[in-house]
Write an enzyme that holds these catalytic residues in place. Structure first.
Site, short mmCIF file in Angstrom:
data_model
loop_
_atom_site.label_atom_id
_atom_site.label_comp_id
_atom_site.label_asym_id
_atom_site.label_seq_id
_atom_site.Cartn_x
_atom_site.Cartn_y
_atom_site.Cartn_z
N ASP A 1 -16.83 19.93 9.97
CA ASP A 1 -17.18 20.63 11.21
C ASP A 1 -18.50 20.12 11.77
O ASP A 1 -18.65 19.97 12.99
CB ASP A 1 -17.28 22.13 10.96
N ASP B 1 -32.92 22.37 2.15
CA ASP B 1 -31.92 23.09 1.37
C ASP B 1 -31.83 24.52 1.88
O ASP B 1 -32.84 25.24 1.91
CB ASP B 1 -32.29 23.08 -0.11
N LEU C 1 -23.15 25.78 9.42
CA LEU C 1 -21.82 25.42 8.93
C LEU C 1 -21.86 25.13 7.44
O LEU C 1 -20.86 24.71 6.86
CB LEU C 1 -21.30 24.19 9.69
N SER D 1 -15.17 33.18 8.16
CA SER D 1 -13.90 32.64 7.69
C SER D 1 -12.79 33.68 7.71
O SER D 1 -13.01 34.86 7.41
CB SER D 1 -14.06 32.11 6.26
N GLU E 1 -10.68 33.90 5.54
CA GLU E 1 -10.49 34.34 4.16
C GLU E 1 -11.05 35.75 3.94
O GLU E 1 -10.68 36.43 2.99
CB GLU E 1 -11.17 33.37 3.19
N TYR F 1 -15.78 33.31 -2.70
CA TYR F 1 -16.11 32.66 -1.43
C TYR F 1 -15.98 33.63 -0.27
O TYR F 1 -16.88 33.76 0.57
CB TYR F 1 -15.20 31.45 -1.21
N THR G 1 -4.44 20.48 2.52
CA THR G 1 -3.89 19.63 3.58
C THR G 1 -4.29 18.17 3.39
O THR G 1 -3.46 17.28 3.47
CB THR G 1 -4.38 20.12 4.95
N GLY H 1 0.03 23.88 -5.63
CA GLY H 1 0.21 25.26 -6.07
C GLY H 1 1.27 25.99 -5.25
O GLY H 1 2.43 25.61 -5.22
N ARG I 1 -4.40 30.53 -7.12
CA ARG I 1 -5.63 31.31 -7.19
C ARG I 1 -5.43 32.52 -8.09
O ARG I 1 -4.33 33.07 -8.17
CB ARG I 1 -6.04 31.80 -5.80
#
Length: 380
Positions: free
Chosen positions: A12, A55, A77, A124, A126, A178, A219, A261, A329
């Site tokens: 990104d 950092d 990002l 995200s 997720e 995450y 992917t 998976g 997972r």
């Protein structure tokens, strides 16, 4: 205009840097000090950008770079973004993905230019985990997101015929370290916006892929394997398959099968190049808010495989793939489908690259890369 990008060396970050350069920005990228530089995604633009070692987990480092560079916009990002790895390295994932965002927000909060800095955070899909909104129970809450617009308009514009999906009003239910870290960061961004009046916005990005995707992600793992398989097949006169356990055989040569998976997991996959346009548009809008960035389509890993293999002329791929429990997972997320109606209506954003185009572009890139590697080896 000057922008700082944390995570500029990632997929990104590289696309966003290109976009900002096209728009005349001065671009500053923050990278961690590592023994082996990871600048391959931005090599072509290095002469046009400024790279600073820093950092995100070091509060002083973050504060110092913001003070010295005095940016107009900051895009974060940076993250430990591989879900599988987050189960194995949860503390690192938390420190980078959540703690790093807090460091940036605190640096902005105490900056002399707090009122002049706009901050974007990459959230995200997720975070939704197993939760979704059902079409039949979507009610007046959408009016808070979309204004005076009918549900029929929302559905016809954004969601096809699906009965369940995720949008800005869907409750979060993260299923991985995450996702939990991303959710903490997401709430921090909203809290600092409400508490301190800082311009902060989040893009709840659904799965965004590209030719620059990391090779651990499913992917890219698929298309990378296909590129190498096609090179091997050409080198060894491969016509029809024979097998030896988990290997594909041809003329005394063996090639390992593709190990994956859950092939039935469904994701809303878009191209990262489209999604960074959405990021930029969020920061330009006069009022900060949070937006779902998605395509409004969901596809299974099987569908991705169908298109990818078909693109190299292989219609029957199932014997070439091994289902490996190692890649499941501990807590699966089976279904993600985003509604980008708010981004479309408020920002004028919508994706331009289709799912099929995305897959084919990734395959073409990895086939080309494998061919170039083959040529390099032949020249040795």
């Amino acid at each position: 205009m000057k922008a700082i990008i944390f995570g500029i060396t990632g997929q990104d970050g590289s696309y966003l840097a290109e976009l900002l350069l096209e728009k005349g920005y001065e671009v500053v990228g923050i990278t961690r000090r590592v023994s082996v530089p990871t600048l391959n995604r931005i090599t072509h633009i290095l002469p046009k950008i400024k790279i600073i070692e820093g950092d995100i987990t070091d509060a002083f480092s973050v504060s110092n770079v913001i003070k010295e560079e005095a940016p107009d916009e900051i895009y974060n990002l940076a993250a430990q973004s591989h879900v599988g790895t987050s189960f194995k390295q949860p503390s690192l994932t938390w420190d980078v993905t959540a703690g790093g965002v807090l460091n940036i927000l605190e640096a902005i909060r105490y900056s002399d230019r707090r009122d002049d800095i706009k901050f974007y955070q990459a959230s995200s899909s997720e975070m939704f985990g197993k939760n979704f909104t059902e079409k039949k129970v979507l009610t007046k809450t959408l009016e808070n997101v979309l204004g005076t617009v009918t549900l029929d308009e929302v559905y016809s514009d954004s969601v096809c015929d699906s009965e369940k999906y995720q949008n800005e009003e869907t409750p979060f239910m993260p299923q991985s370290p995450y996702a939990i870290a991303k959710l903490a960061a997401h709430h921090l961004v909203r809290n600092y916006r409400d508490s301190y009046g800082i311009f902060t916005c989040s893009g709840i990005l659904f799965n965004h892929e590209s030719e620059r995707r990391g090779e651990k992600f499913v992917t890219r793992k698929i298309t990378k394997w296909i590129g190498e398989f096609k090179k091997w097949a050409m080198d060894h006169g491969y016509v029809s398959p024979s097998f030896d356990g988990d290997n594909i055989c041809c003329n005394d040569s063996k090639f390992p099968k593709l190990r994956l998976g859950n092939l039935d997991a469904k994701r809303d996959w878009g191209h990262a190049e489209d999604y960074v346009r959405g990021m930029w548009k969020m920061v330009q809008y006069e009022t900060p808010s949070d937006y779902v960035v998605a395509t409004g389509e969901t596809h299974s890993v099987r569908e991705f495989l169908d298109i990818a293999f078909s693109h190299i002329g292989v219609d029957d791929w199932e014997d070439l793939v091994v289902i490996d429990p190692e890649f499941y997972r501990p807590a699966e997320v089976d279904y993600l489908l985003g509604i980008p109606a708010k981004a479309k209506r408020v920002l004028g954003w919508e994706p331009e690259i289709s799912f099929e185009q995305l897959v084919e572009r990734m395959v073409d890139s990895d086939v080309k890369e494998a061919r170039l590697q083959r040529s390099d080896l032949q020249g040795v």
